[in-house]
Design a protein around this motif. Structure first.
Motif, mmCIF file in Angstrom:
data_model
loop_
_atom_site.group_PDB
_atom_site.id
_atom_site.type_symbol
_atom_site.label_atom_id
_atom_site.label_comp_id
_atom_site.label_asym_id
_atom_site.label_seq_id
_atom_site.Cartn_x
_atom_site.Cartn_y
_atom_site.Cartn_z
ATOM 1 N N GLN A 125 2.128 13.128 -1.594
ATOM 2 C CA GLN A 125 1.312 12.484 -2.623
ATOM 3 C C GLN A 125 2.203 12.081 -3.797
ATOM 4 N N VAL A 126 2.124 10.810 -4.157
ATOM 5 C CA VAL A 126 2.938 10.259 -5.238
ATOM 6 C C VAL A 126 2.037 9.931 -6.424
ATOM 7 N N ASN A 127 2.429 10.379 -7.598
ATOM 8 C CA ASN A 127 1.677 10.075 -8.826
ATOM 9 C C ASN A 127 2.136 8.713 -9.323
ATOM 10 N N ILE A 128 1.631 7.675 -8.664
ATOM 11 C CA ILE A 128 2.169 6.331 -8.862
ATOM 12 C C ILE A 128 1.808 5.763 -10.225
ATOM 13 N N SER A 129 0.692 6.210 -10.826
ATOM 14 C CA SER A 129 0.314 5.727 -12.160
ATOM 15 C C SER A 129 0.815 6.644 -13.267
ATOM 16 N N GLU A 130 1.544 7.692 -12.891
ATOM 17 C CA GLU A 130 2.132 8.647 -13.843
ATOM 18 C C GLU A 130 1.083 9.216 -14.800
ATOM 19 N N GLU A 131 -0.057 9.624 -14.220
ATOM 20 C CA GLU A 131 -1.126 10.226 -15.016
ATOM 21 C C GLU A 131 -0.893 11.735 -15.117
ATOM 22 N N ILE A 163 -3.266 7.896 -5.309
ATOM 23 C CA ILE A 163 -4.573 7.652 -5.936
ATOM 24 C C ILE A 163 -4.287 7.048 -7.307
ATOM 25 N N PRO A 164 -4.102 5.726 -7.371
ATOM 26 C CA PRO A 164 -3.768 5.124 -8.660
ATOM 27 C C PRO A 164 -4.906 5.240 -9.666
ATOM 28 N N GLU A 165 -4.553 5.003 -10.916
ATOM 29 C CA GLU A 165 -5.562 4.939 -11.973
ATOM 30 C C GLU A 165 -6.561 3.832 -11.621
ATOM 31 N N LYS A 172 -4.629 -6.007 -10.488
ATOM 32 C CA LYS A 172 -4.122 -4.740 -11.035
ATOM 33 C C LYS A 172 -4.260 -3.602 -10.022
ATOM 34 N N GLN A 173 -5.283 -3.652 -9.181
ATOM 35 C CA GLN A 173 -5.427 -2.655 -8.113
ATOM 36 C C GLN A 173 -4.259 -2.737 -7.141
ATOM 37 N N ARG A 174 -3.769 -3.937 -6.887
ATOM 38 C CA ARG A 174 -2.707 -4.125 -5.898
ATOM 39 C C ARG A 174 -1.349 -3.620 -6.388
ATOM 40 N N GLN A 175 -1.079 -3.691 -7.675
ATOM 41 C CA GLN A 175 0.265 -3.449 -8.204
ATOM 42 C C GLN A 175 0.856 -2.088 -7.844
ATOM 43 N N PRO A 176 0.138 -0.960 -8.108
ATOM 44 C CA PRO A 176 0.750 0.328 -7.794
ATOM 45 C C PRO A 176 1.001 0.530 -6.306
ATOM 46 N N TYR A 177 0.092 0.037 -5.468
ATOM 47 C CA TYR A 177 0.294 0.159 -4.022
ATOM 48 C C TYR A 177 1.520 -0.641 -3.576
ATOM 49 N N ARG A 178 1.667 -1.848 -4.120
ATOM 50 C CA ARG A 178 2.820 -2.680 -3.770
ATOM 51 C C ARG A 178 4.121 -1.984 -4.174
ATOM 52 N N ALA A 206 -5.760 -2.267 -1.321
ATOM 53 C CA ALA A 206 -4.886 -1.317 -0.631
ATOM 54 C C ALA A 206 -4.426 -1.873 0.715
ATOM 55 N N ILE A 207 -5.350 -2.476 1.464
ATOM 56 C CA ILE A 207 -4.998 -3.039 2.771
ATOM 57 C C ILE A 207 -4.044 -4.222 2.606
ATOM 58 N N MET A 208 -4.241 -4.997 1.565
ATOM 59 C CA MET A 208 -3.342 -6.124 1.301
ATOM 60 C C MET A 208 -1.912 -5.645 1.058
ATOM 61 N N GLU A 209 -1.781 -4.406 0.542
ATOM 62 C CA GLU A 209 -0.454 -3.889 0.181
ATOM 63 C C GLU A 209 0.062 -2.829 1.165
ATOM 64 N N GLY A 210 -0.450 -2.842 2.401
ATOM 65 C CA GLY A 210 0.183 -2.048 3.439
ATOM 66 C C GLY A 210 -0.513 -0.774 3.867
ATOM 67 N N SER A 211 -1.713 -0.507 3.351
ATOM 68 C CA SER A 211 -2.421 0.715 3.744
ATOM 69 C C SER A 211 -2.575 0.806 5.262
ATOM 70 N N THR A 212 -2.388 2.019 5.795
ATOM 71 C CA THR A 212 -2.689 2.262 7.210
ATOM 72 C C THR A 212 -3.850 3.240 7.360
ATOM 73 N N MET A 213 -4.275 3.850 6.231
ATOM 74 C CA MET A 213 -5.424 4.762 6.242
ATOM 75 C C MET A 213 -6.175 4.606 4.929
ATOM 76 N N VAL A 214 -7.477 4.307 5.017
ATOM 77 C CA VAL A 214 -8.308 4.242 3.817
ATOM 78 C C VAL A 214 -9.257 5.430 3.808
ATOM 79 N N ARG A 215 -9.410 6.044 2.635
ATOM 80 C CA ARG A 215 -10.208 7.257 2.482
ATOM 81 C C ARG A 215 -11.550 6.866 1.844
#
Length: 225
Positions: A125-131, A163-165, A172-178, A206-215
């Motif tokens: 798990q990566v804290n991609i939004s640094e929250e 789990i981005p912010e 903006k949803q796409r950016q952290p996943y990319r 998420a799917i646009m940016e490479g997701s292989t599993m959606v929760r």
């Protein structure tokens, strides 16, 4: 019970549509039904409709459901925060763990995974939004953690979870996943084939940016009370 069939059909349709828009191969995204706080009977209904992968956040609740549904051939994913003293039942009772964020937890899961079971599939798990309030390893520390976890026996390191912010804007949803997808790809580790990205509110991004599993929870089970 028609509601479950309709919701499942709608979510699967949304996944197929997003995969098509992204120009990705059919069937490349696995649907995980997030069943936290929902009764075993709801899981059984979705199972009868063909859903096989279920994700739980709370260990005790998950173990109780697993006992109730022992006759079902479910693939169980653990996606909640992991306390070090809870690793043994997770190592024994799940097929996937998405929320490993430190080496100590990975080491304990490796030591406690029963020898008769296949290696435990792991996502970091990566804290991609640094929250500050969120679990997860910082992106800068991810390569070091990947290197260490990949050496552990009884585990199979598969990829990353984020789990981005929350953002309302699609771009903006796409950016952290990319950002995370590209960072993992640049490590040139082909075994990292799993990207646990996206929930009910940002599935398309998420799917646009490479997701292989959606929760997906709410869109399948309805609102939680």
């Amino acid at each position: 019970m028609d509601n479950f069939a309709e919701r499942l059909q709608l979510v699967r349709s949304q996944i197929r549509h997003a995969v098509g828009i992204a120009g990705r191969p059919k069937g490349c995204v696995q649907l995980l039904a997030v069943s936290k706080t929902k009764p075993a009977g709801d899981i059984a209904e979705l199972y009868r409709l063909g859903q096989r992968h279920f994700a739980e956040n709370y260990l005790q609740e998950a173990l109780q459901k697993q006992r109730q549904l022992a006759a079902f051939n479910i693939t169980w994913h653990f996606i909640g925060p992991i306390q070090s003293n809870k690793t043994k039942p997770i190592a024994c009772h799940f097929d996937w763990v998405h929320s490993v964020d430190r080496l100590k937890v990975a080491q304990r899961l490796s030591e406690q995974r029963p020898a008769q079971l296949p290696p435990l599939n792991i996502c970091l798990q990566v804290n991609i939004s640094e929250e500050a309030s969120k679990s997860g390893v910082d992106l800068a520390e991810l390569p070091q953690l990947i290197e260490a976890v990949s050496r552990l026996p009884r585990l199979r390191l598969r990829g990353v979870m984020a789990i981005p912010e929350p953002e309302a804007s699609y771009s903006k949803q796409r950016q952290p996943y990319r950002c995370l997808y590209q960072a993992v790809r640049e490590l040139n580790r082909p075994e990292l084939d799993s990207f646990s990205f996206g929930m009910s509110g940002d599935l398309k991004a998420a799917i646009m940016e490479g997701s292989t599993m959606v929760r997906i929870g709410t869109a399948l089970f309805g609102e939680r009370h």
